[in-house]
Motif scaffolding. Structure first.
Motif, PDB file in Angstrom:
ATOM      1  N   PHE A  78      53.024  30.670  27.945  1.00 29.61           N
ATOM      2  CA  PHE A  78      52.324  31.908  28.321  1.00 29.61           C
ATOM      3  C   PHE A  78      50.805  31.783  28.112  1.00 29.61           C
ATOM      4  O   PHE A  78      50.019  32.098  28.990  1.00 29.61           O
ATOM      5  N   GLU A  79      50.412  31.314  26.907  1.00 36.06           N
ATOM      6  CA  GLU A  79      48.966  31.225  26.611  1.00 36.06           C
ATOM      7  C   GLU A  79      48.272  30.304  27.614  1.00 36.06           C
ATOM      8  O   GLU A  79      47.187  30.613  28.092  1.00 36.06           O
ATOM      9  N   LYS A  80      48.937  29.172  27.907  1.00 36.48           N
ATOM     10  CA  LYS A  80      48.332  28.194  28.829  1.00 36.48           C
ATOM     11  C   LYS A  80      48.104  28.841  30.204  1.00 36.48           C
ATOM     12  O   LYS A  80      47.059  28.657  30.833  1.00 36.48           O
ATOM     13  N   SER A  81      49.087  29.594  30.673  1.00 40.48           N
ATOM     14  CA  SER A  81      48.960  30.222  31.985  1.00 40.48           C
ATOM     15  C   SER A  81      47.849  31.279  31.984  1.00 40.48           C
ATOM     16  O   SER A  81      47.090  31.403  32.948  1.00 40.48           O
ATOM     17  N   VAL A  82      47.746  32.012  30.867  1.00 40.63           N
ATOM     18  CA  VAL A  82      46.677  33.018  30.743  1.00 40.63           C
ATOM     19  C   VAL A  82      45.321  32.322  30.815  1.00 40.63           C
ATOM     20  O   VAL A  82      44.424  32.733  31.567  1.00 40.63           O
ATOM     21  N   SER A  94      49.544  37.232  34.727  1.00 40.55           N
ATOM     22  CA  SER A  94      50.532  38.286  35.016  1.00 40.55           C
ATOM     23  C   SER A  94      51.827  37.667  35.534  1.00 40.55           C
ATOM     24  O   SER A  94      51.802  36.791  36.407  1.00 40.55           O
ATOM     25  N   PHE A  95      52.931  38.127  34.969  1.00 40.48           N
ATOM     26  CA  PHE A  95      54.243  37.564  35.284  1.00 40.48           C
ATOM     27  C   PHE A  95      55.179  38.670  35.727  1.00 40.48           C
ATOM     28  O   PHE A  95      55.331  39.673  35.040  1.00 40.48           O
ATOM     29  N   LYS A  96      55.834  38.435  36.871  1.00 37.59           N
ATOM     30  CA  LYS A  96      56.808  39.423  37.347  1.00 37.59           C
ATOM     31  C   LYS A  96      58.217  38.975  36.953  1.00 37.59           C
ATOM     32  O   LYS A  96      58.574  37.808  37.138  1.00 37.59           O
ATOM     33  N   LEU A  97      58.985  39.912  36.461  1.00 35.47           N
ATOM     34  CA  LEU A  97      60.400  39.658  36.176  1.00 35.47           C
ATOM     35  C   LEU A  97      61.235  40.571  37.062  1.00 35.47           C
ATOM     36  O   LEU A  97      60.967  41.773  37.140  1.00 35.47           O
ATOM     37  N   TYR A  98      62.201  39.983  37.723  1.00 31.13           N
ATOM     38  CA  TYR A  98      63.098  40.750  38.586  1.00 31.13           C
ATOM     39  C   TYR A  98      64.291  41.212  37.753  1.00 31.13           C
ATOM     40  O   TYR A  98      64.968  40.390  37.141  1.00 31.13           O
ATOM     41  N   MET A  99      64.539  42.524  37.780  1.00 27.67           N
ATOM     42  CA  MET A  99      65.745  43.033  37.114  1.00 27.67           C
ATOM     43  C   MET A  99      66.925  43.021  38.092  1.00 27.67           C
ATOM     44  O   MET A  99      68.047  43.388  37.718  1.00 27.67           O
ATOM     45  N   VAL A 100      66.686  42.649  39.331  1.00 31.02           N
ATOM     46  CA  VAL A 100      67.733  42.512  40.367  1.00 31.02           C
ATOM     47  C   VAL A 100      67.537  41.205  41.136  1.00 31.02           C
ATOM     48  O   VAL A 100      66.547  40.516  40.918  1.00 31.02           O
ATOM     49  N   GLY A 134      48.318  37.834  25.592  1.00 33.42           N
ATOM     50  CA  GLY A 134      47.367  38.446  26.529  1.00 33.42           C
ATOM     51  C   GLY A 134      47.891  38.500  27.941  1.00 33.42           C
ATOM     52  O   GLY A 134      47.157  38.786  28.887  1.00 33.42           O
ATOM     53  N   ALA A 135      49.191  38.224  28.112  1.00 31.10           N
ATOM     54  CA  ALA A 135      49.780  38.297  29.458  1.00 31.10           C
ATOM     55  C   ALA A 135      50.203  39.732  29.764  1.00 31.10           C
ATOM     56  O   ALA A 135      50.287  40.573  28.868  1.00 31.10           O
ATOM     57  N   LEU A 136      50.429  39.996  31.033  1.00 35.21           N
ATOM     58  CA  LEU A 136      50.928  41.307  31.454  1.00 35.21           C
ATOM     59  C   LEU A 136      52.259  41.088  32.172  1.00 35.21           C
ATOM     60  O   LEU A 136      52.338  40.314  33.129  1.00 35.21           O
ATOM     61  N   ILE A 137      53.298  41.772  31.692  1.00 39.02           N
ATOM     62  CA  ILE A 137      54.611  41.671  32.332  1.00 39.02           C
ATOM     63  C   ILE A 137      54.736  42.761  33.390  1.00 39.02           C
ATOM     64  O   ILE A 137      54.404  43.931  33.146  1.00 39.02           O
ATOM     65  N   CYS A 157      42.119  34.669  37.047  1.00 43.20           N
ATOM     66  CA  CYS A 157      42.023  35.972  36.374  1.00 43.20           C
ATOM     67  C   CYS A 157      42.030  35.797  34.860  1.00 43.20           C
ATOM     68  O   CYS A 157      42.410  34.749  34.353  1.00 43.20           O
ATOM     69  N   ARG A 158      41.598  36.844  34.189  1.00 45.62           N
ATOM     70  CA  ARG A 158      41.584  36.831  32.724  1.00 45.62           C
ATOM     71  C   ARG A 158      42.713  37.705  32.179  1.00 45.62           C
ATOM     72  O   ARG A 158      43.076  38.703  32.797  1.00 45.62           O
ATOM     73  N   GLY A 159      43.235  37.341  31.041  1.00 45.13           N
ATOM     74  CA  GLY A 159      44.296  38.117  30.410  1.00 45.13           C
ATOM     75  C   GLY A 159      43.777  39.366  29.742  1.00 45.13           C
ATOM     76  O   GLY A 159      42.566  39.597  29.716  1.00 45.13           O
ATOM     77  N   ARG A 160      44.707  40.172  29.185  1.00 44.46           N
ATOM     78  CA  ARG A 160      44.366  41.435  28.525  1.00 44.46           C
ATOM     79  C   ARG A 160      43.710  42.385  29.517  1.00 44.46           C
ATOM     80  O   ARG A 160      42.498  42.353  29.715  1.00 44.46           O
ATOM     81  N   ASN A 161      44.512  43.171  30.115  1.00 46.40           N
ATOM     82  CA  ASN A 161      43.970  44.059  31.128  1.00 46.40           C
ATOM     83  C   ASN A 161      42.925  44.997  30.550  1.00 46.40           C
ATOM     84  O   ASN A 161      42.965  45.385  29.389  1.00 46.40           O
ATOM     85  N   GLU A 162      41.967  45.344  31.411  1.00 49.46           N
ATOM     86  CA  GLU A 162      40.775  46.062  30.949  1.00 49.46           C
ATOM     87  C   GLU A 162      40.846  47.552  31.207  1.00 49.46           C
ATOM     88  O   GLU A 162      39.907  48.271  30.910  1.00 49.46           O
TER      89      GLU A 162
END
Ligand code: URP
Ligand code: ZN
Ligand code: ZN
Length: 458
Positions: free
Chosen positions: A138-142, A148-154, A176-179, A450-455
């Motif tokens: 996660f940190e490396k990707s940030v 930002s990572f999308k998770l599908y619940m379906v 600092g990622a956003l799910i 992009c930068r992590g930790r939404n503003e």
């Protein structure tokens, strides 16, 4: 040396509207002022027009395999259509293959995107396989520029369970990622679908019946419950129902950083479209809901409980939609809108449904802040990228497949008339769209890290 001056227009940002000139050098806005002149600079007279930041479409699926089909727009045709609708940055989804690293998944997409992109592009990663190694990444990707990572619940091949969602939320807090979540309840959909098919109920209407309001609302509530438990920020993509929105409002009122996105198709159409002869063209998930939900979504935008409008652009050709004419489960899910987002929302502003400042806020400024590319993107300010749309509030356009630029052979927006339309789009100071024509170059678009930790504050 100034390259470009845009004179006499009304500049509209999320917070202000005022008459001023802009000077642009090297793709950046360098001066905002009155009576700007520069010998040798190209000058555009925007008298009587609005000067807006280019929109950010924070949710597109270009050239994406979905079951037996691939979404119809390539990176080139999708970003070309974006330019023609005043969108100057798109966020595409890099879908993580099983066992694949997050950055690796993005780099694969960047390679294909780069030579084709007509406007700037950024990514979210869709996580499908949250191994310990991926959590540790996660940190490396940030740091790399995709926070930002999308998770599908379906969706059978993509979905994650609640345990995985919880792990991702917990880890996002410290990295600092956003799910982001696609929230629908798969068990309810499965049972309802089996019953409908067994009863011979196979038309597009039953796509809606298989996943009505409460199916989406339950999953939104569950995802918010988990986000609250970890006090982690959460972004609900393509929110389409009143009851789910009420949960967002409640959580935000309690002080949690819960963000919601909706889409133009949910704001303009109701589930009645699934009764139409061409109903299968509107099949997307979550499906378009009833009038009460549509009204609630507009209220949510005006109140600030919905922060962004993005398209979920994922079109399929008619012959592919036809696969499901006798069985709604065989219709590839997704609609088009990349070229319609900004004209539609600005048109709504032009008829008083919301303010122009609000339209700019939800289509440009907020997505830039939430996903970490503000203030370079999403506003008109000294130092920002010169991603600029000149909008003629008097120009009438009736949308038709023939005057759109996407590679799809129909549009769900056919026959919708808008008063007010973009007439010029500049991407980093470069003219890419003029009066109905694309005038840019594939390959011009840059990868926006992009930068992590939404503003965005709650
Ligand atoms: O129907 C939809 N929304 N298709 C695109 C993929 C997704 O779920 O966002
Ligand atoms: Zn989705
Ligand atoms: Zn989507």
């Amino acid at each position: 040396m100034i390259d470009l001056i845009i004179k006499n227009g009304t500049i509209i940002t999320a917070s202000e509207s005022y008459l001023a000139d802009l000077a642009i050098r090297g793709g950046k806005i360098v001066t905002i002022g009155q009576g700007l002149e520069h010998p040798g600079a190209e000058t555009v007279d925007a008298l009587g027009k609005y000067v807006l930041p280019g929109a950010i479409d924070a949710h597109v699926h270009l050239e994406t395999p979905v079951g037996a089909a691939v979404s119809a727009d390539t990176y080139e045709t999708g970003t070309l259509a974006a330019a023609c609708g005043g969108v100057t940055t798109v966020f595409d989804f890099a879908v993580q293959g099983k066992g694949q690293g997050l950055v690796e998944a993005v780099e694969e997409r960047v390679k294909i995107f780069k030579p084709q992109a007509c406007v700037d592009f950024a990514f979210h990663t869709a996580i499908t396989d949250l191994t310990p190694a991926v959590l540790a990444e996660f940190e490396k990707s940030v740091t790399y520029g995709v926070p930002s990572f999308k998770l599908y619940m379906v969706y059978k091949d993509l979905m994650v369970d609640d345990g995985v969602l919880a792990d991702a939320l917990e880890k996002s807090k410290e990295s600092g990622a956003l799910i982001a979540v696609h929230a629908e309840n798969p068990a309810l959909i499965e049972r309802r679908t089996q019953r409908l098919l067994a009863a011979g109920k196979t038309s597009a209407w039953y796509h809606y019946e298989s996943r009505p309001e409460f199916v989406e609302a339950e999953a939104i509530k569950r995802a918010i419950h988990l986000a609250k438990a970890f006090n982690a920020p959460l972004y609900i993509v393509h929110l389409a129902c009143k009851e789910g929105l009420a949960e967002v409002t409640k959580a935000r009122d309690e002080g949690y950083k819960i963000y919601a996105e909706t889409c133009p198709q949910y704001l303009n159409f109701t589930n009645e479209v699934y009764q139409r002869k061409d109903g299968r063209n509107f099949v997307c998930s979550p499906p378009i809901k009833g009038q009460e939900s549509q009204d609630a979504l507009w209220d949510g935008i005006r109140r600030g409980d919905i922060q962004t409008v993005a398209t979920d652009h994922c079109p399929f050709q008619s012959f592919e939609k036809d696969w499901g004419k006798d069985d709604f489960t065989k219709i590839p899910n997704g609609c088009m809108g990349i070229e319609n987002l900004y004209p539609y929302m600005l048109g709504a502003a032009n008829r008083g449904k919301l303010s122009f400042n609000k339209a700019v806020e939800i289509c440009a400024t907020n997505p830039a802040k939430i996903f970490g590319c503000a203030p370079e993107k999403g506003t008109i300010a000294v130092g920002s990228d010169a991603d600029i749309v000149i909008y003629d509030p008097a120009k009438k356009v009736t949308i038709s497949q023939q005057n759109m630029h996407s590679a799809v052979d129909y549009t769900i927006w056919e026959g919708v008339t808008l008063t007010g339309y973009p007439v010029l789009t500049f991407s980093r100071g470069q003219l890419v769209y003029k009066e109905g024509q694309f005038v840019g170059q594939p390959g011009w678009g840059k990868f926006v890290k992009c930068r992590g930790r939404n503003e965005l504050s709650n």
